[in-house]
Design an enzyme around this catalytic site. Structure first.
Site, short mmCIF file in Angstrom:
data_model
loop_
_atom_site.label_atom_id
_atom_site.label_comp_id
_atom_site.label_asym_id
_atom_site.label_seq_id
_atom_site.Cartn_x
_atom_site.Cartn_y
_atom_site.Cartn_z
N MET A 55 -8.50 8.86 0.14
CA MET A 55 -9.40 9.26 1.11
C MET A 55 -10.05 10.94 1.11
SD MET A 55 -7.03 7.77 4.29
CE MET A 55 -6.48 6.10 4.18
N MET A 80 -11.77 5.20 -0.55
CA MET A 80 -12.57 5.77 0.79
C MET A 80 -13.14 7.08 0.73
SD MET A 80 -9.81 3.98 3.33
CE MET A 80 -8.30 4.02 1.78
N ASP A 102 -4.51 3.97 -1.76
CA ASP A 102 -5.59 4.33 -0.67
C ASP A 102 -6.22 5.95 -1.09
OD1 ASP A 102 -6.05 2.08 0.97
OD2 ASP A 102 -3.82 2.30 1.35
N HIS A 159 -1.05 -0.90 -4.18
CA HIS A 159 -2.58 -0.65 -3.68
C HIS A 159 -2.69 0.85 -3.28
CE1 HIS A 159 -6.41 -1.37 -1.39
NE2 HIS A 159 -5.89 -0.50 -0.36
N HIS A 177 -8.43 1.80 -3.97
CA HIS A 177 -9.40 1.80 -2.87
C HIS A 177 -9.84 3.12 -2.43
CE1 HIS A 177 -9.85 0.81 1.49
NE2 HIS A 177 -10.70 0.97 1.13
N GLY A 216 0.70 -2.20 4.10
CA GLY A 216 1.75 -0.90 4.16
C GLY A 216 2.88 -0.90 4.81
N SER A 217 2.68 -0.48 6.15
CA SER A 217 3.99 -0.34 6.86
C SER A 217 4.67 -1.48 7.06
CB SER A 217 3.57 0.16 8.28
OG SER A 217 2.23 -0.22 8.84
N GLY A 224 -8.54 4.67 7.11
CA GLY A 224 -8.26 6.18 7.37
C GLY A 224 -6.73 6.24 7.57
N SER A 269 0.89 -1.30 0.05
CA SER A 269 -0.07 -0.03 0.00
C SER A 269 0.69 1.38 -0.06
CB SER A 269 -0.92 0.05 1.31
OG SER A 269 -1.54 1.18 1.54
N ASP A 321 -6.84 -5.67 4.25
CA ASP A 321 -6.26 -4.75 4.31
C ASP A 321 -6.19 -4.15 5.45
OD1 ASP A 321 -5.06 -2.02 3.64
OD2 ASP A 321 -6.71 -1.56 2.44
N GLY A 322 -5.13 -3.82 6.28
CA GLY A 322 -5.05 -3.14 7.54
C GLY A 322 -4.26 -4.05 8.44
N GLY A 323 -3.02 -3.72 8.91
CA GLY A 323 -2.22 -4.45 10.17
C GLY A 323 -1.83 -5.78 9.39
N MET A 338 -11.80 -4.57 5.26
CA MET A 338 -10.93 -3.94 6.08
C MET A 338 -10.65 -4.69 7.31
SD MET A 338 -10.11 -1.33 4.50
CE MET A 338 -8.96 -0.75 5.77
N GLY A 378 -2.59 4.08 8.26
CA GLY A 378 -1.92 2.98 8.10
C GLY A 378 -1.36 2.77 9.69
C1 DX5 Z 1 -6.14 2.16 5.43
C2 DX5 Z 1 -5.54 1.71 4.28
C3 DX5 Z 1 -4.62 0.73 4.12
C4 DX5 Z 1 -3.38 0.94 4.92
C5 DX5 Z 1 -2.90 -0.16 5.59
O1 DX5 Z 1 -7.24 3.11 5.52
O2 DX5 Z 1 -6.77 1.30 3.47
O3 DX5 Z 1 -4.33 0.21 2.81
O4 DX5 Z 1 -2.36 1.60 4.15
O5 DX5 Z 1 -1.64 0.11 6.19
P1 DX5 Z 1 -0.86 -0.87 7.17
O6 DX5 Z 1 -0.55 -2.09 6.41
O7 DX5 Z 1 0.09 -0.14 7.79
O8 DX5 Z 1 -2.06 -1.07 8.38
ZN ZN Z 2 -6.47 0.37 1.31
#
Ligand code: DX5
Ligand code: ZN
Length: 233
Positions: free
Chosen positions: A37, A69, A35, A33, A67, A199-200, A143, A8, A177-179, A138, A145
């Site tokens: 927002m 949002m 994101d 990916h 994605h 992402g991170s 919102g 991401s 997606d997320g964590g 999700m 990362g």
């Molecule tokens: C959050 C995003 C994710 C985010 C994930 O709203 O949709 O794609 O970048 O980040 P990590 O992998 O750090 O949780």
């Molecule tokens: Zn995402």
């Protein structure tokens, strides 16, 4: 099932965006990916179609998974596809006609995806399965990362995989997606997910290519096409 890993871009160093996009491409990841927002659907702003266009210009062969949002994703579908989106995902909780939105994405010849927040029941997604190429769960509140993975989403993944298989949509891609890291990705794979946004975890790696290969291998080994305990849906 085709297992895919999608870094991401939200976790990239925005001061070196072009290099970061190349780094994803060189890592052998399956897609980028992105994101998007709007500070209304989620409490944060990210970037817009220009960054999708930048990714297309720098690495044309890198698949762009977008994605949205946004409270009104329907108003922006065409702009993101014009900019180079290869897949567009809208939220089931968005303030628009979800059927029309998914149909509009497919009419443009790109992959259509539907996303749900952690609190939304899996059954809210079921009616849309025939119109979706991929469904994204999700696993954090959307919102930001860097948040902690929410285990309570796991039964929803298994429920959708079971529902899709029983209705003849066994090839549906299910994304999380997320964590996501090696451990949480493996848990999701065991519950029927086959696409992993991270992402991170991936951007902090010194060797992103090794991390992408490792995550893909772990998830291929742990993927369950028939997650247990839900045969009576
Ligand atoms: C959050 C995003 C994710 C985010 C994930 O709203 O949709 O794609 O970048 O980040 P990590 O992998 O750090 O949780
Ligand atoms: Zn995402």
């Amino acid at each position: 099932m085709n297992v895919q890993v999608l870094p991401s871009l939200l976790a990239a160093d925005f001061g070196r965006l072009a290099e970061e996009i190349r780094r994803v491409s060189d890592s052998g990841a399956d897609a980028l990916h992105l994101d998007i927002m709007d500070a209304h659907f989620v409490p944060n702003l990210s970037f817009g179609p220009d960054v999708v266009a930048l990714a297309k210009r720098i690495c044309p062969a890198l698949f762009r998974n977008v994605h949205l949002m946004l409270t009104r994703p329907d108003l922006y579908i065409d702009r993101f596809i014009d900019a180079g989106a290869d897949a567009v995902q809208i939220h089931v909780e968005a303030d628009c006609d979800v059927w029309q939105g998914l149909a509009a994405i497919r009419r443009r010849g790109v992959r259509a995806g539907l996303v749900s927040r952690p609190q939304t029941p899996a059954a809210a997604l079921f009616p849309y399965v025939p119109l979706c190429d991929e469904i994204l769960f999700m696993t954090v509140n959307p919102g930001y990362g860097g948040q902690a993975f929410m285990r309570e989403v796991l039964p929803k993944i298994a429920a959708l995989r079971t529902y899709a298989r029983q209705r003849g949509f066994g090839a549906l891609d299910i994304m999380v997606d997320g964590g996501i890291n090696d451990e949480t990705a493996a848990l999701c794979a065991e519950h029927g997910a086959n696409q992993f946004v991270a992402g991170s975890f991936l951007f902090k790696q010194a060797d992103m290519a090794a991390a992408v290969s490792r995550m893909r291998a772990v998830c291929e080994a742990r993927f369950a096409p028939c997650p247990p305990g839900l045969d009576a849906l």
